[in-house]
Every structure is written in structure tokens, then in C-alpha cells.
Design a protein around this motif. Structure first.
Motif, PDB file in Angstrom:
ATOM      1  N   GLY A 255      25.154  78.842  21.509  1.00 20.03           N
ATOM      2  CA  GLY A 255      25.475  78.580  20.113  1.00 20.03           C
ATOM      3  C   GLY A 255      25.110  79.706  19.175  1.00 20.03           C
ATOM      4  N   GLU A 256      24.032  80.414  19.483  1.00 18.06           N
ATOM      5  CA  GLU A 256      23.573  81.500  18.608  1.00 18.06           C
ATOM      6  C   GLU A 256      24.558  82.671  18.599  1.00 18.06           C
ATOM      7  OE1 GLU A 256      23.236  82.836  22.389  1.00 18.06           O
ATOM      8  OE2 GLU A 256      22.354  80.939  21.728  1.00 18.06           O
ATOM      9  N   HIS A 257      25.164  82.968  19.754  1.00 17.08           N
ATOM     10  CA  HIS A 257      26.162  84.036  19.812  1.00 17.08           C
ATOM     11  C   HIS A 257      27.471  83.598  19.162  1.00 17.08           C
ATOM     12  CE1 HIS A 257      23.645  86.532  22.361  1.00 17.08           C
ATOM     13  NE2 HIS A 257      24.576  87.465  22.332  1.00 17.08           N
ATOM     14  N   ASP A 313      41.666  69.653  15.795  1.00 22.36           N
ATOM     15  CA  ASP A 313      42.741  69.988  14.851  1.00 22.36           C
ATOM     16  C   ASP A 313      42.272  69.867  13.402  1.00 22.36           C
ATOM     17  OD1 ASP A 313      44.639  70.635  16.744  1.00 22.36           O
ATOM     18  OD2 ASP A 313      45.383  68.586  16.928  1.00 22.36           O
ATOM     19  N   ARG A 314      41.516  68.825  13.092  1.00 24.43           N
ATOM     20  CA  ARG A 314      41.033  68.647  11.717  1.00 24.43           C
ATOM     21  C   ARG A 314      40.127  69.791  11.305  1.00 24.43           C
ATOM     22  NH1 ARG A 314      40.047  63.295  13.314  1.00 24.43           N
ATOM     23  NH2 ARG A 314      37.785  63.651  13.255  1.00 24.43           N
ATOM     24  N   ASP A 315      39.201  70.143  12.187  1.00 23.80           N
ATOM     25  CA  ASP A 315      38.254  71.213  11.848  1.00 23.80           C
ATOM     26  C   ASP A 315      38.959  72.551  11.669  1.00 23.80           C
ATOM     27  OD1 ASP A 315      36.039  69.636  11.704  1.00 23.80           O
ATOM     28  OD2 ASP A 315      35.156  70.267  13.608  1.00 23.80           O
ATOM     29  N   ALA A 391      29.129  75.455   6.804  1.00 24.20           N
ATOM     30  CA  ALA A 391      30.401  75.855   7.409  1.00 24.20           C
ATOM     31  C   ALA A 391      30.162  76.601   8.723  1.00 24.20           C
ATOM     32  CB  ALA A 391      31.192  76.728   6.444  1.00 24.20           C
ATOM     33  N   THR A 392      29.116  77.426   8.764  1.00 20.09           N
ATOM     34  CA  THR A 392      28.779  78.169   9.976  1.00 20.09           C
ATOM     35  C   THR A 392      28.457  77.223  11.123  1.00 20.09           C
ATOM     36  OG1 THR A 392      27.973  80.115   8.774  1.00 20.09           O
ATOM     37  CG2 THR A 392      27.131  79.777  10.998  1.00 20.09           C
ATOM     38  N   LEU A 393      27.616  76.234  10.858  1.00 22.59           N
ATOM     39  CA  LEU A 393      27.237  75.293  11.911  1.00 22.59           C
ATOM     40  C   LEU A 393      28.430  74.453  12.354  1.00 22.59           C
ATOM     41  CD1 LEU A 393      23.742  74.017  10.667  1.00 22.59           C
ATOM     42  CD2 LEU A 393      24.272  75.965  12.138  1.00 22.59           C
ATOM     43  N   ARG A 394      29.277  74.113  11.422  1.00 24.17           N
ATOM     44  CA  ARG A 394      30.413  73.248  11.750  1.00 24.17           C
ATOM     45  C   ARG A 394      31.505  73.962  12.534  1.00 24.17           C
ATOM     46  NH1 ARG A 394      34.479  70.311   7.355  1.00 24.17           N
ATOM     47  NH2 ARG A 394      35.913  69.421   8.920  1.00 24.17           N
ATOM     48  N   LEU A 403      30.604  74.553  26.140  1.00 27.76           N
ATOM     49  CA  LEU A 403      29.832  73.413  25.666  1.00 27.76           C
ATOM     50  C   LEU A 403      28.417  73.843  25.295  1.00 27.76           C
ATOM     51  CD1 LEU A 403      30.154  70.362  25.220  1.00 27.76           C
ATOM     52  CD2 LEU A 403      29.089  70.026  27.464  1.00 27.76           C
ATOM     53  N   THR A 404      28.036  73.563  24.064  1.00 31.44           N
ATOM     54  CA  THR A 404      26.697  73.858  23.553  1.00 31.44           C
ATOM     55  C   THR A 404      26.201  72.641  22.783  1.00 31.44           C
ATOM     56  OG1 THR A 404      27.488  74.720  21.435  1.00 31.44           O
ATOM     57  CG2 THR A 404      27.302  76.301  23.267  1.00 31.44           C
ATOM     58  N   MET A 405      24.934  72.635  22.451  1.00 32.15           N
ATOM     59  CA  MET A 405      24.402  71.557  21.626  1.00 32.15           C
ATOM     60  C   MET A 405      25.040  71.576  20.247  1.00 32.15           C
ATOM     61  SD  MET A 405      22.313  69.041  22.071  1.00 32.15           S
ATOM     62  CE  MET A 405      22.919  67.747  20.988  1.00 32.15           C
ATOM     63  N   MET A 406      25.402  72.760  19.761  1.00 36.37           N
ATOM     64  CA  MET A 406      26.060  72.849  18.464  1.00 36.37           C
ATOM     65  C   MET A 406      27.421  72.158  18.510  1.00 36.37           C
ATOM     66  SD  MET A 406      25.108  73.991  15.530  1.00 36.37           S
ATOM     67  CE  MET A 406      23.945  75.330  15.805  1.00 36.37           C
ATOM     68  N   ARG A 407      28.071  72.202  19.643  1.00 29.44           N
ATOM     69  CA  ARG A 407      29.353  71.504  19.804  1.00 29.44           C
ATOM     70  C   ARG A 407      29.109  70.000  19.956  1.00 29.44           C
ATOM     71  NH1 ARG A 407      34.527  74.484  21.023  1.00 29.44           N
ATOM     72  NH2 ARG A 407      36.050  72.849  21.314  1.00 29.44           N
TER      73      ARG A 407
END
Length: 416
Positions: A255-257, A313-315, A391-394, A403-407
Motif C-alpha cells: 500500500g505504501e508504494h 467503477d464508482r471510484d 483521496a490518497t487513501l481512497r 490485494l493490500t489492507m488499504m484495498r
């Protein structure tokens, strides 16, 4: 410092046979002096040194002189560092300077020069030799090139160097900012390893404990190095070898990259005067803060399960204004890594997931480590408005179909 490459090759406890393309690595004072013999023992008679104006002064000119003095026909490509990036324009500029034929390329530089060189070497079907000029990135022995292509961050098929001549006399003289960038790049392994373990727990994605141990050793070397440039470079090269062993960047990039690449794509921000490792370091702090926050909510059972149906699609429609980039990201994320995963699956494995997150240092601790290296700590430090954090996190997870925890946070009610 020594690298036992044979110990890393071959059949592994994970059930796979690990391959390494790199043949030898010399990390020592005067390593660049091995260049003529390395070229000659392979029978190469025509070489080209690729550098920019800064790294030409640091190592390129020396490499050029050594080869010509040894009777190896050598040419040089010296690019302007102003606005130089690992993208189609940087590749075109280098290709323009490489009009003659050559049998081996020599990358005298840091991350950008190496990615340009490894990509051209792959396209031409010839080998290249690495001469790092700074302990600034962990991709020196990568088999892929991290490039921005037509505005999107891409992992391009490329080649690893066959040899690495990491001369401590050269990279120890690099600006302190470059050293801090390398440290930031390595700190990202904390969250990358957690992301890999979480994905393995939820989906059964392949994982290798030997590679994880090697990556953790790279981290330990960096955290312990402080003013020891050689140990930092050792850690960076170990991390690169870990990626080469599995054939992709999974051990070193999570997620950091994706956050760093998202900013580099300028989806919601303008151009940044920040190095790759600086952005990764800040991205790691953001990931740690968010992952630990999620972990606390999971432990208390204070999360709500949501659906991923129609989410991609929404994002993309809401977050990416550029139609061509939006379509490129949609293609990158087909199939969607969230396909087949439900929020209830995350809740069912929450103890295991929280255990992986608990091993990530807190955001405060990571900031302390970055500060000890003189690194960048926050979005403001790299020229970003902190209002862009949400916005960055989203949207950053869509940079890669990984697949990451951020996802996964999208499935447990942490976004809307």
C-alpha cells in the motif's frame, strides 16, 4: 560485505525453485575497478555507459575511462537530469544517444538511470552492468522497470543487471538526501510484508518465508545502519534480491508504494519535487497510521461490512478525471483483487490480520526513524496539501491490481 547468491538460489521450503539472474555483486571500496575484467571475461567488445550529468561526474566518466583504457570500445550517453524520469521520454532520449551497436550497457546512476537502462537492455536483448551512485533505492537488481508510461505508473518487463559493482567510495559521496530516500524505500517493507501476509491469509496467495526473512534482514540492516552507507546499500540490495527470487515486487511493495505511485501519476496533485523513497517513506507513515486505526476497530468489533459491487467503477469515475488514465486503471484492475472476497471474510480472520498489523511500527516510530536519517516525514514535507490525504487513501490502491489492507478497508466501512 558478501552476498551468498548460491544460498538464495534453488529449491526452497516454499516449494518453488528460486532463480537469480544476477551473477555476482561486489560491495566494496574500489568496486568500479572490476569493470574492465568483468566485461572482458564475458567477451564483450563494445559497451555504452548510460548516466546523467550528475552521475557522469560521480561514476560514469570513470567507467568510460576504465573501459577505453582496457581496450574495450566504449561510448557514452549523458542525459540532462532536469526533468528526467523513467518514462517514454527518458527512454527515447537515451535511445537517441545509443545510435551505435553495443554488446553491454553500463548503468552509472541511481533509480531513474537504472530503470531506463534495464528497459533498453531488455528491448535490445543485451545485458547490463549496474554501478550504483547512491544508496537511494532498492531496485538496482530488479527484473522489472518501474516507469510512468503515458501518465500511468507501470511495471514494465525488463532485465536484472548481470553484475553489480557497488563502490562505497562512490555512493558514500552522494548527497545525504539520497541516503534518506533509500532508507524511506526500505521502511516500506514493514507494510509491504503485512500486506503480503494478509493477502495470503485471505486468498491463499503464494508466500515464501525465506524471502520474508531476507526482506526483514534488509530492514534490520537499514535501521541499524545510521551513518554506515555500506550497510544501507547492503540492505537495499538484499531487498532487490528478495524481489528477484519471487519474480515480482510483492516482498517490497504494498500500500505504501501504491501511495507513492499515485502521487507520481498526479491524479489529484501537481508535480512534486520529491524522490521516490521520500514519497514511499511518507506513504509508509500514512499506511501505518491507517492500518493501526483499522486494527483497533477490528479488535473492538466496531466495523460494518460493505460490498465491493460496482465500487471499482464508482471510484474511478469519481477520482480520476483523465479518461485515458481511468481506462488504463480499469484495465489494470480487471480482474478486481476484491473479487470473491467479502467483508465478513476479513472479520472472520481479524485476529490473524491484527497480528500482522501489530508488527508494523507505529506511525510515530516510523517518523522517528525517518527523522534520524534526515528524511521527509509528512505530506507537507514533500509539497502536498494534507487535505489530499482522504483521496490518497481512497484511490491509491487502484494503481496496482494487488490485494493490500488499504484495498480491503473498502469492504469494512472505512471510506464513506
Amino acid at each position: 560485505m558478501n552476498f551468498d547468491l548460491n544460498e538464495l538460489r534453488g529449491r526452497c521450503e516454499c516449494g518453488r525453485e528460486h532463480m537469480l539472474d544476477v551473477r555476482d555483486i561486489w560491495l566494496e571500496s574500489g568496486a568500479i575497478n572490476r569493470l574492465p575484467d568483468t566485461v572482458k571475461m564475458n567477451g564483450w567488445k563494445a559497451a555504452a555507459v548510460v548516466s546523467d550529468e550528475n552521475t557522469w561526474q560521480a561514476a560514469g566518466s570513470r567507467a568510460y575511462e576504465l573501459l577505453n583504457s582496457a581496450g574495450v570500445g566504449c561510448t557514452s550517453v549523458v542525459l540532462s537530469p532536469a526533468g528526467l524520469h523513467a518514462d517514454e521520454h527518458g527512454v527515447a532520449l537515451a535511445e537517441e544517444g545509443l545510435k551505435g551497436s553495443c554488446e553491454v550497457l553500463v548503468a552509472a546512476g541511481s533509480g531513474t538511470i537504472h530503470d531506463i537502462t534495464r528497459y533498453i537492455a531488455y528491448k535490445r536483448g543485451i545485458p547490463f552492468i549496474s554501478v550504483p551512485t547512491a544508496a537511494s533505492v532498492d531496485g538496482y537488481v530488479s527484473t522489472v522497470a518501474a516507469m510512468t508510461w503515458e501518465g500511468c505508473k507501470k511495471t514494465m518487463t525488463a532485465v536484472s543487471p548481470l553484475y553489480v559493482l557497488a563502490d562505497t567510495d562512490i555512493f558514500a559521496a552522494a548527497p545525504l538526501r539520497l541516503r534518506a530516500s533509500g532508507f524511506g524505500d526500505l521502511l516500506g517493507k514493514y507494510t509491504a510484508i503485512a500486506d503480503w501476509r494478509i493477502s495470503n491469509a485471505l486468498t491463499g496467495e503464494y508466500i515464501c518465508e525465506k524471502v520474508i526473512r531476507l526482506t526483514e534482514k534488509a530492514l534490520d540492516e537499514a535501521v541499524s545502519a545510521q551513518d554506515d552507507y555500506e550497510r544501507l546499500m547492503y540492505g537495499l540490495l538484499l531487498s532487490g534480491l528478495a524481489m528477484q527470487m519471487v519474480g515480482n515486487s510483492r516482498p517490497a511493495s504494498g500500500g505504501e508504494h501504491h501511495i507513492s505511485h499515485f502521487w507520481e501519476m498526479e491524479v489529484c496533485n501537481g508535480p512534486l519535487d520529491a524522490l521516490h523513497g521520500e514519497k514511499v517513506g511518507v506513504g509508509t507513515v500514512l499506511c501505518s497510521e491507517e492500518y493501526h486505526r483499522i486494527s483497533e476497530y477490528l479488535k473492538r468489533g466496531e466495523v460494518r461490512v460493505t460490498s465491493a459491487e460496482g465500487l471499482l467503477d464508482r471510484d474511478l469515475e469519481e477520482g480520476v478525471r483523465n479518461a485515458a488514465m481511468r481506462e488504463s486503471l480499469r484495465k489494470e484492475n480487471t480482474p478486481d483483487p476484491l473479487d470473491g472476497i467479502r467483508g465478513s471474510d476479513v472479520l472472520a480472520r481479524k485476529d490473524e490480520i491484527c497480528g500482522f498489523i501489530d508488527k508494523i511500527p507505529t506511525a510515530g516510530r516510523l517518523a522517528e526513524l525517518l527523522r534520524s536519517y534526515g528524511g521527509k516525514l509528512s505530506m507537507e514535507d514533500i509539497g502536498l496539501d494534507p487535505a489530499l490525504k482522504a483521496a490518497t487513501l481512497r484511490f491509491s490502491p487502484y494503481v496496482r491490481a494487488r490485494l493490500t489492507m488499504m484495498r480491503l478497508r473498502k469492504l469494512i466501512g472505512f471510506e464513506r
